[in-house]
Motif scaffolding. Structure first.
Motif, short mmCIF file in Angstrom:
data_model
loop_
_atom_site.label_atom_id
_atom_site.label_comp_id
_atom_site.label_asym_id
_atom_site.label_seq_id
_atom_site.Cartn_x
_atom_site.Cartn_y
_atom_site.Cartn_z
N GLU A 26 0.86 -1.18 0.00
CA GLU A 26 0.00 0.00 0.00
C GLU A 26 0.90 1.23 0.00
O GLU A 26 1.85 1.30 0.76
CB GLU A 26 -0.91 0.02 1.22
N GLU A 27 0.57 2.17 -0.88
CA GLU A 27 1.35 3.40 -0.98
C GLU A 27 0.40 4.59 -1.03
O GLU A 27 -0.57 4.58 -1.79
CB GLU A 27 2.20 3.35 -2.26
N VAL A 28 0.66 5.60 -0.21
CA VAL A 28 -0.15 6.82 -0.20
C VAL A 28 0.63 7.90 -0.96
O VAL A 28 1.79 8.16 -0.65
CB VAL A 28 -0.47 7.29 1.23
N LEU A 29 0.00 8.47 -1.96
CA LEU A 29 0.63 9.50 -2.78
C LEU A 29 -0.18 10.78 -2.66
O LEU A 29 -1.38 10.80 -2.92
CB LEU A 29 0.69 9.06 -4.25
N GLU A 30 0.46 11.85 -2.24
CA GLU A 30 -0.19 13.16 -2.12
C GLU A 30 0.30 14.01 -3.28
O GLU A 30 1.45 14.47 -3.28
CB GLU A 30 0.19 13.81 -0.79
N ARG A 31 -0.53 14.13 -4.30
CA ARG A 31 -0.18 14.91 -5.49
C ARG A 31 -1.45 15.26 -6.25
O ARG A 31 -2.48 14.63 -6.05
CB ARG A 31 0.79 14.14 -6.38
N PRO A 32 -1.40 16.25 -7.12
CA PRO A 32 -2.60 16.69 -7.84
C PRO A 32 -3.01 15.78 -8.99
O PRO A 32 -4.13 15.85 -9.47
CB PRO A 32 -2.21 18.07 -8.37
N ARG A 33 -2.12 14.90 -9.40
CA ARG A 33 -2.40 14.09 -10.59
C ARG A 33 -1.61 12.78 -10.49
O ARG A 33 -0.51 12.74 -9.96
CB ARG A 33 -1.95 14.87 -11.81
N LEU A 34 -2.18 11.72 -11.05
CA LEU A 34 -1.54 10.41 -11.07
C LEU A 34 -1.69 9.86 -12.46
O LEU A 34 -2.74 10.01 -13.09
CB LEU A 34 -2.27 9.51 -10.06
N SER A 35 -0.65 9.22 -12.99
CA SER A 35 -0.72 8.62 -14.33
C SER A 35 -0.70 7.10 -14.18
O SER A 35 0.21 6.52 -13.59
CB SER A 35 0.47 9.07 -15.19
N LEU A 36 -1.73 6.47 -14.74
CA LEU A 36 -1.86 5.02 -14.68
C LEU A 36 -1.49 4.40 -16.02
O LEU A 36 -1.85 4.91 -17.08
CB LEU A 36 -3.30 4.64 -14.35
N CYS A 37 -0.80 3.27 -15.97
CA CYS A 37 -0.38 2.56 -17.18
C CYS A 37 -1.61 2.02 -17.91
O CYS A 37 -2.52 1.47 -17.31
CB CYS A 37 0.54 1.40 -16.80
N ARG A 38 -1.62 2.17 -19.22
CA ARG A 38 -2.64 1.48 -20.00
C ARG A 38 -2.04 0.70 -21.16
O ARG A 38 -2.73 0.02 -21.89
CB ARG A 38 -3.76 2.42 -20.45
N CYS A 39 -0.69 0.73 -21.27
CA CYS A 39 -0.04 -0.05 -22.33
C CYS A 39 0.32 -1.46 -21.85
O CYS A 39 0.57 -2.34 -22.68
CB CYS A 39 1.24 0.66 -22.81
N GLY A 40 0.34 -1.67 -20.54
CA GLY A 40 0.67 -2.97 -19.98
C GLY A 40 2.16 -3.22 -19.80
O GLY A 40 2.56 -4.25 -19.30
N GLY A 41 3.00 -2.27 -20.19
CA GLY A 41 4.44 -2.48 -20.14
C GLY A 41 5.17 -1.86 -18.98
O GLY A 41 6.37 -2.08 -18.82
N SER A 42 4.50 -1.10 -18.16
CA SER A 42 5.17 -0.39 -17.07
C SER A 42 5.78 -1.35 -16.05
O SER A 42 5.17 -2.35 -15.68
CB SER A 42 4.19 0.54 -16.34
N GLY A 43 6.95 -1.02 -15.58
CA GLY A 43 7.57 -1.76 -14.51
C GLY A 43 7.09 -1.31 -13.14
O GLY A 43 7.50 -1.87 -12.13
N LYS A 44 6.25 -0.27 -13.10
CA LYS A 44 5.73 0.29 -11.85
C LYS A 44 4.22 0.13 -11.75
O LYS A 44 3.55 0.90 -11.08
CB LYS A 44 6.07 1.78 -11.76
N LYS A 45 3.63 -0.84 -12.46
CA LYS A 45 2.18 -0.99 -12.48
C LYS A 45 1.59 -0.90 -11.09
O LYS A 45 2.16 -1.43 -10.16
CB LYS A 45 1.80 -2.34 -13.10
#
Length: 70
Positions: A26-45
């Motif tokens: 579980e990770e809590v991120l405090e930021r105005p925007r988050l980018s989610l992978c949709r290509c399936g190739g991210s190493g940080k999914k």
């Protein structure tokens, strides 16, 4: 809530605080925007790490807005 599907890129989610749960992690991120992978190739999914640009991922852009009703 607003989701932006970036042409040939990730899904951007606008917010203030995100709780990302993957398995036991579980990770809590405090930021105005988050980018989610949709290509399936991210190493940080499920987060985007920019792999889409390297692998030539292609997909149309768009927006999904969720409105809270009564």
């Amino acid at each position: 809530m607003r989701l932006e599907f970036v042409e040939n890129g990730p899904i951007r989610v606008e917010g203030k605080r995100f709780v990302v749960r993957v398995g036991e992690r579980e990770e809590v991120l405090e930021r105005p925007r988050l980018s989610l992978c949709r290509c399936g190739g991210s190493g940080k999914k499920p987060l985007c790490d920019g792999t889409h640009a390297r692998i030539g991922f292609q997909a149309p852009g768009g927006v999904l807005e969720v409105e809270e009703g009564d």
